[in-house]
Enzyme design. Sequence first.
Site, PDB file in Angstrom:
ATOM      1  N   ASP A 149       0.886  -1.159   0.000  1.00 24.69           N
ATOM      2  CA  ASP A 149       0.000   0.000   0.000  1.00 24.69           C
ATOM      3  C   ASP A 149       0.935   1.223   0.000  1.00 24.69           C
ATOM      4  O   ASP A 149       2.123   1.105   0.300  1.00 24.69           O
ATOM      5  CB  ASP A 149      -0.873  -0.033   1.261  1.00 24.69           C
ATOM      6  N   LEU A 150       0.414   2.382  -0.356  1.00 22.64           N
ATOM      7  CA  LEU A 150       1.263   3.579  -0.442  1.00 22.64           C
ATOM      8  C   LEU A 150       1.064   4.517   0.753  1.00 22.64           C
ATOM      9  O   LEU A 150       1.972   4.711   1.577  1.00 22.64           O
ATOM     10  CB  LEU A 150       0.958   4.325  -1.746  1.00 22.64           C
ATOM     11  N   ASP A 151      -0.144   5.093   0.837  1.00 25.31           N
ATOM     12  CA  ASP A 151      -0.431   6.102   1.859  1.00 25.31           C
ATOM     13  C   ASP A 151      -0.362   5.484   3.258  1.00 25.31           C
ATOM     14  O   ASP A 151      -1.139   4.583   3.568  1.00 25.31           O
ATOM     15  CB  ASP A 151      -1.838   6.694   1.643  1.00 25.31           C
ATOM     16  N   THR A 178       1.452  10.066   3.846  1.00 24.27           N
ATOM     17  CA  THR A 178       0.414  10.875   3.199  1.00 24.27           C
ATOM     18  C   THR A 178      -0.977  10.645   3.792  1.00 24.27           C
ATOM     19  O   THR A 178      -1.881  11.424   3.518  1.00 24.27           O
ATOM     20  CB  THR A 178       0.374  10.559   1.693  1.00 24.27           C
ATOM     21  N   TRP A 235      -9.449  16.144   4.012  1.00 25.75           N
ATOM     22  CA  TRP A 235     -10.863  15.753   4.205  1.00 25.75           C
ATOM     23  C   TRP A 235     -11.479  16.538   5.360  1.00 25.75           C
ATOM     24  O   TRP A 235     -12.643  16.929   5.310  1.00 25.75           O
ATOM     25  CB  TRP A 235     -10.981  14.243   4.477  1.00 25.75           C
ATOM     26  N   LEU A 278     -11.699   5.713   6.341  1.00 24.85           N
ATOM     27  CA  LEU A 278     -11.476   6.230   4.980  1.00 24.85           C
ATOM     28  C   LEU A 278     -10.217   5.641   4.356  1.00 24.85           C
ATOM     29  O   LEU A 278      -9.994   5.754   3.152  1.00 24.85           O
ATOM     30  CB  LEU A 278     -11.328   7.760   4.997  1.00 24.85           C
ATOM     31  N   LYS A 279      -9.375   5.030   5.189  1.00 24.00           N
ATOM     32  CA  LYS A 279      -8.099   4.516   4.685  1.00 24.00           C
ATOM     33  C   LYS A 279      -8.329   3.353   3.725  1.00 24.00           C
ATOM     34  O   LYS A 279      -9.057   2.410   4.041  1.00 24.00           O
ATOM     35  CB  LYS A 279      -7.198   4.096   5.851  1.00 24.00           C
ATOM     36  N   SER A 308     -11.511   4.618  -2.021  1.00 26.83           N
ATOM     37  CA  SER A 308     -11.302   5.543  -3.145  1.00 26.83           C
ATOM     38  C   SER A 308     -11.820   6.950  -2.824  1.00 26.83           C
ATOM     39  O   SER A 308     -12.596   7.135  -1.882  1.00 26.83           O
ATOM     40  CB  SER A 308     -12.022   5.028  -4.392  1.00 26.83           C
ATOM     41  N   SER A 332     -14.820   7.764  -0.394  1.00 25.74           N
ATOM     42  CA  SER A 332     -14.477   8.506   0.829  1.00 25.74           C
ATOM     43  C   SER A 332     -15.443   9.662   1.026  1.00 25.74           C
ATOM     44  O   SER A 332     -15.986   9.864   2.117  1.00 25.74           O
ATOM     45  CB  SER A 332     -13.045   9.062   0.760  1.00 25.74           C
ATOM     46  N   LYS A 341     -10.803  19.107  -2.631  1.00 26.46           N
ATOM     47  CA  LYS A 341      -9.992  18.338  -1.658  1.00 26.46           C
ATOM     48  C   LYS A 341      -8.714  17.854  -2.320  1.00 26.46           C
ATOM     49  O   LYS A 341      -7.633  17.913  -1.746  1.00 26.46           O
ATOM     50  CB  LYS A 341     -10.815  17.154  -1.115  1.00 26.46           C
ATOM     51  N   SER A 379      -2.467   0.427  -4.409  1.00 25.02           N
ATOM     52  CA  SER A 379      -3.020   1.596  -3.707  1.00 25.02           C
ATOM     53  C   SER A 379      -4.362   2.013  -4.292  1.00 25.02           C
ATOM     54  O   SER A 379      -4.595   1.862  -5.488  1.00 25.02           O
ATOM     55  CB  SER A 379      -2.027   2.760  -3.843  1.00 25.02           C
ATOM     56  N   ALA A 380      -5.219   2.584  -3.442  1.00 21.48           N
ATOM     57  CA  ALA A 380      -6.520   3.092  -3.907  1.00 21.48           C
ATOM     58  C   ALA A 380      -6.390   4.477  -4.522  1.00 21.48           C
ATOM     59  O   ALA A 380      -7.315   4.993  -5.132  1.00 21.48           O
ATOM     60  CB  ALA A 380      -7.483   3.158  -2.732  1.00 21.48           C
ATOM     61  N   LYS A 423      -5.406   7.714  -6.792  1.00 18.73           N
ATOM     62  CA  LYS A 423      -5.113   8.105  -8.173  1.00 18.73           C
ATOM     63  C   LYS A 423      -3.844   8.945  -8.235  1.00 18.73           C
ATOM     64  O   LYS A 423      -3.332   9.218  -9.308  1.00 18.73           O
ATOM     65  CB  LYS A 423      -6.287   8.904  -8.741  1.00 18.73           C
ATOM     66  N   LYS A 465     -10.786  -1.204  -1.491  1.00 17.44           N
ATOM     67  CA  LYS A 465     -10.552  -2.185  -0.435  1.00 17.44           C
ATOM     68  C   LYS A 465     -11.734  -2.053   0.524  1.00 17.44           C
ATOM     69  O   LYS A 465     -12.258  -0.957   0.659  1.00 17.44           O
ATOM     70  CB  LYS A 465      -9.233  -1.846   0.283  1.00 17.44           C
ATOM     71  N   GLU A 505       0.218  -3.097   4.726  1.00 20.65           N
ATOM     72  CA  GLU A 505      -0.949  -2.203   4.808  1.00 20.65           C
ATOM     73  C   GLU A 505      -1.010  -1.430   6.121  1.00 20.65           C
ATOM     74  O   GLU A 505      -0.566  -1.939   7.148  1.00 20.65           O
ATOM     75  CB  GLU A 505      -2.227  -3.062   4.750  1.00 20.65           C
ATOM     76  N   ASP A 506      -1.622  -0.246   6.085  1.00 21.80           N
ATOM     77  CA  ASP A 506      -1.896   0.479   7.335  1.00 21.80           C
ATOM     78  C   ASP A 506      -3.407   0.610   7.569  1.00 21.80           C
ATOM     79  O   ASP A 506      -3.818   1.295   8.500  1.00 21.80           O
ATOM     80  CB  ASP A 506      -1.265   1.879   7.309  1.00 21.80           C
TER      81      ASP A 506
HETATM   82  C1  G1P Z   1      -7.837   8.090  -2.116  1.00 21.44           C
HETATM   83  C2  G1P Z   1      -8.790   8.829  -1.133  1.00 21.44           C
HETATM   84  C3  G1P Z   1      -8.379   8.792   0.323  1.00 21.44           C
HETATM   85  C4  G1P Z   1      -7.850   7.422   0.714  1.00 21.44           C
HETATM   86  C5  G1P Z   1      -6.684   7.062  -0.207  1.00 21.44           C
HETATM   87  C6  G1P Z   1      -6.114   5.703   0.184  1.00 21.44           C
HETATM   88  O1  G1P Z   1      -6.875   8.893  -2.688  1.00 21.44           O
HETATM   89  O2  G1P Z   1      -9.002  10.172  -1.482  1.00 21.44           O
HETATM   90  O3  G1P Z   1      -9.466   9.138   1.153  1.00 21.44           O
HETATM   91  O4  G1P Z   1      -7.433   7.419   2.070  1.00 21.44           O
HETATM   92  O5  G1P Z   1      -7.151   7.010  -1.551  1.00 21.44           O
HETATM   93  O6  G1P Z   1      -4.878   5.475  -0.370  1.00 21.44           O
HETATM   94  P1  G1P Z   1      -6.845   9.836  -4.010  1.00 21.44           P
HETATM   95  O7  G1P Z   1      -7.142   9.089  -5.263  1.00 21.44           O
HETATM   96  O8  G1P Z   1      -7.817  10.934  -3.739  1.00 21.44           O
HETATM   97  O9  G1P Z   1      -5.400  10.267  -3.928  1.00 21.44           O
HETATM   98 MG    MG Z   2      -2.807   3.241   3.428  1.00 20.46          MG
END
Ligand code: G1P
Ligand code: MG
Length: 217
Positions: free
Chosen positions: A8-10, A16, A24, A43-44, A47, A51, A75, A113-114, A116, A144, A168-169
Amino acid sequence: MIKGFLFDLDGVIVDTAVYHYAAWKKMANQLGFDIDEEFNETLKGISRMDSIARILEYGKMELPEERILELATLKNDWYVEMIDQMTEENILPGITDLIAQIKENGLKMALGSASKNAPRILDRIGLASFFDAVVDGNSVSKSKPDPEVFIKGAEALELKNEECVVVEDAFAGIEAAHAAGMKAIGIGTTENLPNADLILTSFEGVDLQDLIDQKLS
Ligand code: G1P
Ligand code: MG
């Protein structure tokens, strides 16, 4: 046998997750309500559009589709402003060393990662070229805990699901890994991630072979 890592990334490679939370929260505050850290956990791994839907439901707000899209863009603009300040110094402790060990041991690695914004972040922190594949919010349709992102990651690495381990976190991310038949390392606490197969606070000082042999077999 473990042959690949799906990251996973964030909140795993870079912090991040706190930027997403800040952006948010700012959006919710402008709409007249607040979100806290406990709600943010939900929210983690979700998408952008899922979210915002959750946040509006939490604030008991119904808005026209057009306005929702406007808010999501707003946002994201705030969020991109923050990530554009990032450098390789923002890579979380132990990650660069873990990647070096993955490469030395001939294992493969992909991003799952979710977000974009994933390619933009990997470029900024100089890690893009280390990934054998990137699966992100631009190539998956289900958030996810759906396993789509990790199933696609394993496919891209040409590995079987059970040959991959997920890092993952997010609670939802660990559920996604398990739904794909993969083990999951949680970065966080047992409180946030009771479902993880192994919990670490970071990868600092972690020996990859020891991790695989002792903790993941
Ligand atoms: C998205 C969501 C965010 C979520 C994140 C997970 O990212 O906005 O709430 O926590 O994925 O990686 P975004 O495509 O907006 O960067
Ligand atoms: Mg994460």
